[in-house]
Design a protein around this motif. Structure first.
Motif, PDB file in Angstrom:
ATOM      1  N   GLY A 292       0.875  -1.265  -0.288  1.00 37.01           N
ATOM      2  CA  GLY A 292       0.187   0.003   0.105  1.00 37.01           C
ATOM      3  C   GLY A 292       0.857   1.403  -0.197  1.00 37.01           C
ATOM      4  O   GLY A 292       0.106   2.226   0.001  1.00 37.01           O
ATOM      5  N   CYS A 293       2.119   1.241  -0.053  1.00 33.66           N
ATOM      6  CA  CYS A 293       2.973   2.554  -0.089  1.00 33.66           C
ATOM      7  C   CYS A 293       2.793   3.014  -1.309  1.00 33.66           C
ATOM      8  O   CYS A 293       3.444   4.441  -1.310  1.00 33.66           O
ATOM      9  N   GLY A 294       2.405   2.548  -2.310  1.00 30.50           N
ATOM     10  CA  GLY A 294       2.069   3.254  -3.520  1.00 30.50           C
ATOM     11  C   GLY A 294       3.092   3.023  -4.880  1.00 30.50           C
ATOM     12  O   GLY A 294       3.218   3.712  -5.576  1.00 30.50           O
ATOM     13  N   LYS A 295       3.514   1.523  -4.549  1.00 33.06           N
ATOM     14  CA  LYS A 295       4.564   1.219  -5.718  1.00 33.06           C
ATOM     15  C   LYS A 295       3.718   1.272  -6.952  1.00 33.06           C
ATOM     16  O   LYS A 295       4.454   1.875  -8.051  1.00 33.06           O
ATOM     17  N   GLY A 296       2.341   0.679  -7.227  1.00 32.18           N
ATOM     18  CA  GLY A 296       1.706   0.432  -8.377  1.00 32.18           C
ATOM     19  C   GLY A 296       1.598   1.946  -8.989  1.00 32.18           C
ATOM     20  O   GLY A 296       1.701   2.300 -10.173  1.00 32.18           O
ATOM     21  N   THR A 297       0.995   2.878  -8.112  1.00 35.01           N
ATOM     22  CA  THR A 297       0.738   4.110  -8.416  1.00 35.01           C
ATOM     23  C   THR A 297       1.670   4.862  -8.923  1.00 35.01           C
ATOM     24  O   THR A 297       1.848   5.739  -9.943  1.00 35.01           O
ATOM     25  N   GLN A 298       2.946   5.027  -8.172  1.00 32.54           N
ATOM     26  CA  GLN A 298       3.826   5.734  -8.851  1.00 32.54           C
ATOM     27  C   GLN A 298       4.646   4.944 -10.074  1.00 32.54           C
ATOM     28  O   GLN A 298       5.202   5.693 -10.880  1.00 32.54           O
ATOM     29  N   SER A 299       4.499   3.725 -10.096  1.00 31.88           N
ATOM     30  CA  SER A 299       5.157   3.112 -11.116  1.00 31.88           C
ATOM     31  C   SER A 299       4.710   3.520 -12.599  1.00 31.88           C
ATOM     32  O   SER A 299       5.308   3.832 -13.723  1.00 31.88           O
ATOM     33  N   ASP A 300       3.378   3.655 -12.401  1.00 33.60           N
ATOM     34  CA  ASP A 300       2.663   4.090 -13.701  1.00 33.60           C
ATOM     35  C   ASP A 300       3.323   5.406 -14.235  1.00 33.60           C
ATOM     36  O   ASP A 300       3.428   5.644 -15.269  1.00 33.60           O
ATOM     37  N   LEU A 301       3.490   6.147 -13.216  1.00 31.27           N
ATOM     38  CA  LEU A 301       3.829   7.730 -13.611  1.00 31.27           C
ATOM     39  C   LEU A 301       5.539   7.609 -13.972  1.00 31.27           C
ATOM     40  O   LEU A 301       5.719   8.285 -14.917  1.00 31.27           O
ATOM     41  N   ILE A 302       5.953   6.809 -13.503  1.00 29.11           N
ATOM     42  CA  ILE A 302       7.575   6.533 -13.838  1.00 29.11           C
ATOM     43  C   ILE A 302       7.864   6.133 -15.212  1.00 29.11           C
ATOM     44  O   ILE A 302       8.485   6.523 -16.080  1.00 29.11           O
ATOM     45  N   VAL A 303       6.848   4.873 -15.476  1.00 29.47           N
ATOM     46  CA  VAL A 303       6.870   4.629 -16.812  1.00 29.47           C
ATOM     47  C   VAL A 303       6.426   5.526 -18.016  1.00 29.47           C
ATOM     48  O   VAL A 303       6.968   5.411 -19.092  1.00 29.47           O
ATOM     49  N   GLU A 304       5.480   6.211 -17.514  1.00 30.96           N
ATOM     50  CA  GLU A 304       5.002   7.249 -18.420  1.00 30.96           C
ATOM     51  C   GLU A 304       6.258   8.461 -18.681  1.00 30.96           C
ATOM     52  O   GLU A 304       6.645   8.727 -19.952  1.00 30.96           O
ATOM     53  N   LYS A 305       6.784   8.902 -17.783  1.00 32.65           N
ATOM     54  CA  LYS A 305       7.918   9.700 -17.822  1.00 32.65           C
ATOM     55  C   LYS A 305       9.224   9.333 -18.320  1.00 32.65           C
ATOM     56  O   LYS A 305      10.079  10.000 -19.175  1.00 32.65           O
ATOM     57  N   TYR A 306       9.555   8.311 -17.931  1.00 31.11           N
ATOM     58  CA  TYR A 306      10.971   7.863 -18.432  1.00 31.11           C
ATOM     59  C   TYR A 306      10.748   6.357 -19.495  1.00 31.11           C
ATOM     60  O   TYR A 306      11.920   5.883 -19.687  1.00 31.11           O
TER      61      TYR A 306
ATOM     62  N   ASN B 178      25.081  -8.462 -18.428  1.00 34.68           N
ATOM     63  CA  ASN B 178      25.857  -7.109 -18.465  1.00 34.68           C
ATOM     64  C   ASN B 178      25.048  -5.937 -18.154  1.00 34.68           C
ATOM     65  O   ASN B 178      24.952  -4.966 -18.817  1.00 34.68           O
ATOM     66  N   LYS B 179      24.134  -6.013 -17.145  1.00 37.31           N
ATOM     67  CA  LYS B 179      23.145  -4.974 -16.817  1.00 37.31           C
ATOM     68  C   LYS B 179      23.376  -5.003 -15.386  1.00 37.31           C
ATOM     69  O   LYS B 179      23.937  -5.810 -14.692  1.00 37.31           O
ATOM     70  N   LYS B 180      22.664  -3.783 -14.720  1.00 35.96           N
ATOM     71  CA  LYS B 180      22.975  -3.626 -13.302  1.00 35.96           C
ATOM     72  C   LYS B 180      21.643  -2.763 -12.959  1.00 35.96           C
ATOM     73  O   LYS B 180      21.092  -2.044 -13.729  1.00 35.96           O
ATOM     74  N   THR B 181      21.482  -2.900 -11.605  1.00 31.75           N
ATOM     75  CA  THR B 181      20.400  -2.239 -10.919  1.00 31.75           C
ATOM     76  C   THR B 181      20.775  -0.697 -10.809  1.00 31.75           C
ATOM     77  O   THR B 181      22.109  -0.452 -10.443  1.00 31.75           O
ATOM     78  N   THR B 182      19.874   0.190 -11.136  1.00 35.23           N
ATOM     79  CA  THR B 182      20.413   1.748 -10.995  1.00 35.23           C
ATOM     80  C   THR B 182      20.182   2.095  -9.454  1.00 35.23           C
ATOM     81  O   THR B 182      21.303   2.578  -8.985  1.00 35.23           O
ATOM     82  N   ILE B 183      18.953   1.833  -8.942  1.00 36.25           N
ATOM     83  CA  ILE B 183      18.725   2.292  -7.657  1.00 36.25           C
ATOM     84  C   ILE B 183      17.494   1.703  -7.107  1.00 36.25           C
ATOM     85  O   ILE B 183      16.710   1.146  -7.928  1.00 36.25           O
ATOM     86  N   LEU B 184      17.588   1.478  -5.896  1.00 30.17           N
ATOM     87  CA  LEU B 184      16.178   0.935  -5.124  1.00 30.17           C
ATOM     88  C   LEU B 184      15.506   2.106  -4.541  1.00 30.17           C
ATOM     89  O   LEU B 184      16.316   3.024  -3.836  1.00 30.17           O
ATOM     90  N   VAL B 185      14.379   2.480  -4.949  1.00 32.01           N
ATOM     91  CA  VAL B 185      13.742   3.546  -4.377  1.00 32.01           C
ATOM     92  C   VAL B 185      12.733   2.954  -3.103  1.00 32.01           C
ATOM     93  O   VAL B 185      11.712   2.020  -3.565  1.00 32.01           O
ATOM     94  N   ASP B 186      12.938   3.181  -2.104  1.00 30.64           N
ATOM     95  CA  ASP B 186      11.931   2.562  -0.829  1.00 30.64           C
ATOM     96  C   ASP B 186      11.057   3.780  -0.366  1.00 30.64           C
ATOM     97  O   ASP B 186      11.642   4.958   0.282  1.00 30.64           O
ATOM     98  N   LEU B 187       9.724   3.499  -0.776  1.00 34.19           N
ATOM     99  CA  LEU B 187       8.772   4.408  -0.331  1.00 34.19           C
ATOM    100  C   LEU B 187       8.371   4.190   1.191  1.00 34.19           C
ATOM    101  O   LEU B 187       7.994   3.161   1.558  1.00 34.19           O
ATOM    102  N   GLN B 188       8.564   5.183   1.904  1.00 34.46           N
ATOM    103  CA  GLN B 188       8.256   5.108   3.302  1.00 34.46           C
ATOM    104  C   GLN B 188       6.998   5.770   3.843  1.00 34.46           C
ATOM    105  O   GLN B 188       6.811   7.049   3.730  1.00 34.46           O
ATOM    106  N   VAL B 189       6.028   4.918   4.292  1.00 38.52           N
ATOM    107  CA  VAL B 189       4.563   5.606   4.761  1.00 38.52           C
ATOM    108  C   VAL B 189       4.531   4.965   5.961  1.00 38.52           C
ATOM    109  O   VAL B 189       4.498   3.858   6.287  1.00 38.52           O
ATOM    110  N   ASP B 190       3.727   5.709   6.807  1.00 31.64           N
ATOM    111  CA  ASP B 190       3.338   5.284   8.184  1.00 31.64           C
ATOM    112  C   ASP B 190       2.286   4.131   8.247  1.00 31.64           C
ATOM    113  O   ASP B 190       1.552   3.991   7.211  1.00 31.64           O
ATOM    114  N   GLU B 191       2.425   3.349   9.135  1.00 32.07           N
ATOM    115  CA  GLU B 191       1.613   2.111   9.110  1.00 32.07           C
ATOM    116  C   GLU B 191       0.236   2.309   9.113  1.00 32.07           C
ATOM    117  O   GLU B 191      -0.577   1.687   8.214  1.00 32.07           O
TER     118      GLU B 191
END
Ligand code: AP5
Ligand code: MG
Length: 193
Positions: free
Chosen positions: A11-25, A106-119
């Motif tokens: 519920g931290c918003g992974k799916g919601t934010q992924s949709d926006l990231i996909v569109e922009k990048y 021959n690929k690598k992870t760029t970054i892990l984005v950790d979305l922090q939300v109160d329980e």
């Protein structure tokens, strides 16, 4: 190439934010939760097994999800801008398997984005989503189980990426757009470096 992992509690918003990231990048979105729910909907053999775990708030076995994800990554076209992984890796052994798989290609992870939300906010968001989602895991009992398992099994994945110097904590409280701006700033800094 951008290979971004979006991580955080249910519920931290992974799916919601992924949709926006996909569109922009212009990235390919790989959500293991969505892949599993599609299998469940199609009543495939895999879906029937997965349903048993998901509806109780448990993870599906590592070998099963690693196999699904590997096939998915290998079926991607080679001229993509990159991928956003949503809901994977969620155990340290999945993280090890992912890094191994990427290295071999021959690929690598760029970054892990950790979305922090109160329980309490997580619970409120998921209960609200449960009013219309039809998801078998959007009920209070299963949400609590998912939050416990997140603490026990997924939180250690953050340390794994901290050690690799590929970890960014993001404040996941606030409006969808505010959070997206915070994530974009992190991704943009990676594009510049
Ligand atoms: P998965 O589908 O990944 O579920 P999850 O991690 O529990 O996360 P959710 O999809 O519930 O939430 P989200 O972070 O995407 O938030 P969303 O954007 O929807 O996995 C489901 C299950 O599959 C697992 O429990 C496991 O059994 C299995 N599974 C999956 N991957 C696996 C793996 N790798 N290994 C083993 N098992 C695996 O947002 C939530 C709600 O809040 C939405 O209604 C949204 O509209 C709302 N919202 C979003 N942002 C905001 C905001 N800023 N303010 C207010 N509301 C907001
Ligand atoms: Mg999701």
């Amino acid at each position: 190439m951008l290979n971004i992992i979006i991580c955080g509690a249910p519920g931290c918003g992974k799916g919601t934010q992924s949709d926006l990231i996909v569109e922009k990048y212009s990235l390919n979105h790989l959500s293991t939760g969505d892949l599993l729910r599609k299998e469940i909907e199609e009543k495939s053999e895999l879906g029937l097994i997965a349903d048993n775990y998901i509806s109780k708030g448990n993870f599906v076995p590592d070998e099963m999800i690693i196999d699904i994800l590997m096939k998915k990554i290998d079926s991607q076209s080679s001229n993509i801008n990159g991928i956003i992984l949503d809901g994977f890796p969620r155990t340290v052994s999945q993280a090890e398997a992912l890094e191994d798989l990427l290295e071999k290609r021959n690929k690598k992870t760029t970054i892990l984005v950790d979305l922090q939300v109160d329980e309490q906010e997580l619970i409120n968001r998921l209960l609200k989503r449960g009013e219309t989602s039809g998801r078998s895991d959007d009920n209070l009992e299963t949400i609590k189980k998912r939050l416990e398992i997140y603490q026990e099994k997924t939180k250690p994945v953050n340390n794994f990426y901290k050690k690799l110097g590929k970890y960014a904590a993001i404040d996941g409280m606030g409006s969808v757009n505010e959070i997206f701006e915070r994530i974009s700033a992190v991704i943009d800094s990676k594009l510049e470096s």
